[in-house]
Design an enzyme around this catalytic site. Structure first.
Site, PDB file in Angstrom:
ATOM      1  N   LEU A  63     -18.633  40.491  45.373  1.00 48.83           N
ATOM      2  CA  LEU A  63     -19.828  40.618  44.540  1.00 48.83           C
ATOM      3  C   LEU A  63     -19.519  40.168  43.123  1.00 48.83           C
ATOM      4  O   LEU A  63     -18.533  40.599  42.519  1.00 48.83           O
ATOM      5  CB  LEU A  63     -20.322  42.062  44.542  1.00 48.83           C
ATOM      6  CG  LEU A  63     -20.689  42.636  45.919  1.00 48.83           C
ATOM      7  CD1 LEU A  63     -21.261  44.034  45.768  1.00 48.83           C
ATOM      8  CD2 LEU A  63     -21.674  41.725  46.647  1.00 48.83           C
ATOM      9  N   GLU A  64     -20.373  39.329  42.587  1.00 48.49           N
ATOM     10  CA  GLU A  64     -20.175  38.785  41.250  1.00 48.49           C
ATOM     11  C   GLU A  64     -21.454  38.931  40.444  1.00 48.49           C
ATOM     12  O   GLU A  64     -22.492  39.345  40.961  1.00 48.49           O
ATOM     13  CB  GLU A  64     -19.744  37.314  41.344  1.00 48.49           C
ATOM     14  CG  GLU A  64     -18.478  37.107  42.166  1.00 48.49           C
ATOM     15  CD  GLU A  64     -18.083  35.645  42.315  1.00 48.49           C
ATOM     16  OE1 GLU A  64     -18.598  34.808  41.540  1.00 48.49           O
ATOM     17  OE2 GLU A  64     -17.268  35.337  43.204  1.00 48.49           O
ATOM     18  N   GLY A  65     -21.371  38.581  39.161  1.00 48.79           N
ATOM     19  CA  GLY A  65     -22.545  38.638  38.300  1.00 48.79           C
ATOM     20  C   GLY A  65     -23.106  40.039  38.193  1.00 48.79           C
ATOM     21  O   GLY A  65     -22.387  41.021  38.076  1.00 48.79           O
TER      22      GLY A  65
END
EC number: 3.2.1.14
Length: 524
Positions: A302-304
């Site tokens: 998971l990013e951002g």
């Protein structure tokens, strides 16, 4: 009248006046008050809380890096703020209390204790095994490795200060190592983990079954939400039918590989903002994907904004941000559903993990509550050591991505643990060495920054695993290294193939060589 006699009183008075002025004049070298934002060089003297300190490492002072808190930057030299001979410190720290153990394996144990206090400041702790000094640490935890399975050891801890005063030993703690490990994974002791593209981005189009045999774990990228804001994730093979893809997975598994579904990625925004509908969608959809294709487990990428701390969420040990709490509970439900052999990995960016060392809030440290809550379920954590710029290590110094020092400093934060949000923040306990791998790009084209030449990365790994120093700026806090450290992750298998597998061809033989050493073997 004799001139010598005539002027003697004047000379005597003048001399006395000079002596008086000299006696009461302030010292020119009196220590200045320590101040955040000031650049200090080695040898500078400052006063902080009526104690004098000498700078031992050039740096620019930050709030939280007060001299009494950062022994790596400042050395205590005595009492007082106006010079003179410092008063020697002869008072030892208080005895460490609350010594406990956790994460006991067949070859290692994690020890934790309560902080001692001191009239000046505690600078570190000595850890003893059966009366012999085995580790030095500046934190209230230590991972002791190199133990024998099924053996009882007695541990004690002593606190020390800058003057060298040593406390009495803590109450002893007996620990018996286990007879084996049950953490699932490939049978090889050192792993090469790679991400496989379920899309065509101009790198290389590879059938899943044709992935290089150099890889131990293949993360299929990515399962993504079916629409913005949805908790339902979907996955469809882009270059094969469902049946062909299932066959490819089974083929790789027959070779001893583990094939995981990776969720998220740079474009896969997953935010489980409610504990009912979205979380249930999340669990149900991933159960279906994993069961349909026969994946060995799940990778969390998971990013951002997928992981970000809400205002007021200040303690990673008890998070309050809904999308973080719901993610933790959702992943735990998946682990419970699929059982002990379910492989769970994660690939956060450095800001979300090591970034929590100095700041905790928003994205900074946002993965820490997830890692902490899942530490007993997590097979492997491979932080992305790329697209990050420079980061601060445990020694208070900043290191640039793409260098051996960066890899060693960032890895040791997870192997040693650290205070979150500053020196007075809660302590994030270390993970086991066999839960840690280093994430790097496979080629210059694979990431915006952080590519590391094979020789530079292997230099870092030799230091981290075997304690073989390369003479860099960062110094390991466990000089013997961490023999169980698991290996290398890369983005990506496709970018590796783009350069004719230069990455895996360089690192697979190196990892095989490390695998011949005694390690904390993980058996699937």
């Amino acid at each position: 009248m004799n001139q010598a006699v005539r002027f003697r009183p004047v000379i005597t008075f003048a001399l006395a006046f000079i002596l008086i002025i000299t006696w009461f004049a302030p010292r020119a070298d009196a220590a200045a008050q320590w101040q955040a934002g000031t650049a200090y060089k080695q040898g500078d003297l400052v006063t902080y809380l009526n104690k004098d300190y000498e700078c031992i490492q050039p740096h620019t002072a930050l709030t939280g890096w007060e001299p009494s808190n950062v022994p790596a930057l400042w050395k205590y030299v005595g009492e007082g703020t106006g010079g003179g001979t410092p008063t020697p410190d002869t008072t030892p720290p208080t005895v460490p209390a609350g010594l406990t153990s956790s994460l006991v394996t067949d070859t290692s144990v994690n020890l934790t204790w309560n902080a001692s206090t001191d009239n000046v400041g505690v600078t570190g702790y000595e850890v003893y095994r059966n009366g012999t000094l085995v580790a030095n640490t500046s934190t209230t935890t230590a991972v002791v490795t190199g133990l024998t399975a099924g053996t009882t050891y007695v541990f004690t801890v002593k606190a020390k200060d800058a003057a060298g005063n040593l406390s009495a030993a803590s109450t002893s703690l007996s620990v018996t190592t286990s007879t084996g490990s049950s953490n699932p994974g490939p049978s090889g002791s050192k792993w090469l983990i790679g991400y496989w593209h379920n899309f065509d981005n101009g790198s290389t189009n590879i059938k899943l079954r044709n992935v290089s045999t150099a890889y131990d774990v293949i993360n299929v990228s990515f399962a993504e939400p079916i629409s913005p804001g949805s908790g339902t994730l979907a996955f469809t093979p882009y270059n094969a039918t469902v049946e062909e893809f299932k066959s490819d997975i089974a083929y790789l598994q027959s070779q001893g590989k583990k094939v995981l579904i990776s969720m998220g990625g740079a474009n896969g925004r997953i935010e489980l903002t409610d504990a009912t509908k979205k979380r249930q969608q999340f669990e149900d959809s991933l159960k279906s994907i994993i069961s349909t294709y026969g994946f060995n487990g799940l990778d969390i990428d998971l990013e951002g904004s997928s992981l970000s701390l809400n205002a007021g969420d200040t303690d990673f040990r008890s998070p309050t941000t809904p999308k973080i709490v719901n993610l933790i509970n959702g992943v735990k439900a998946l682990k419970s559903h699929f059982g002990a052999n379910f492989v769970l990995t994660a690939a956060p960016e450095t800001a979300y993990v090591q970034g929590g060392y100095l700041n905790y809030g928003g994205p900074w440290g946002a993965y820490l509550p997830v890692i902490h809550a899942l530490r007993n379920d997590l097979t492997l954590l491979h932080v992305q050591h790329y697209n990050t710029g420079s980061m601060v290590g445990l020694d208070g110094r900043s290191y640039a991505q793409g260098t051996a020092d960066f890899h060693v400093a960032m890895a040791q934060m997870l192997l040693q643990g650290f205070n979150v949000g500053g020196s007075s923040g809660p302590f994030f306990s270390p993970l086991r060495p066999d839960q840690i791998a280093i994430g790097v790009p496979a080629s210059q084209q694979a990431a915006g920054g952080g590519y590391t030449a094979p020789a530079e990365l292997q230099k870092a790994l030799n230091y981290l695993i075997k304690g073989v120093s390369y003479g860099g700026s960062y110094t390991l806090r466990q000089p013997a290294g961490y023999v169980g450290l698991k290996g290398i992750m890369t983005w990506s298998i496709n970018w590796d193939a783009y350069t004719n597998n230069q990455f895996s061809n360089a690192h697979r033989p190196f990892l095989n060589g490390l695998s011949t050493q005694k390690t904390e073997e993980v058996v699937y």
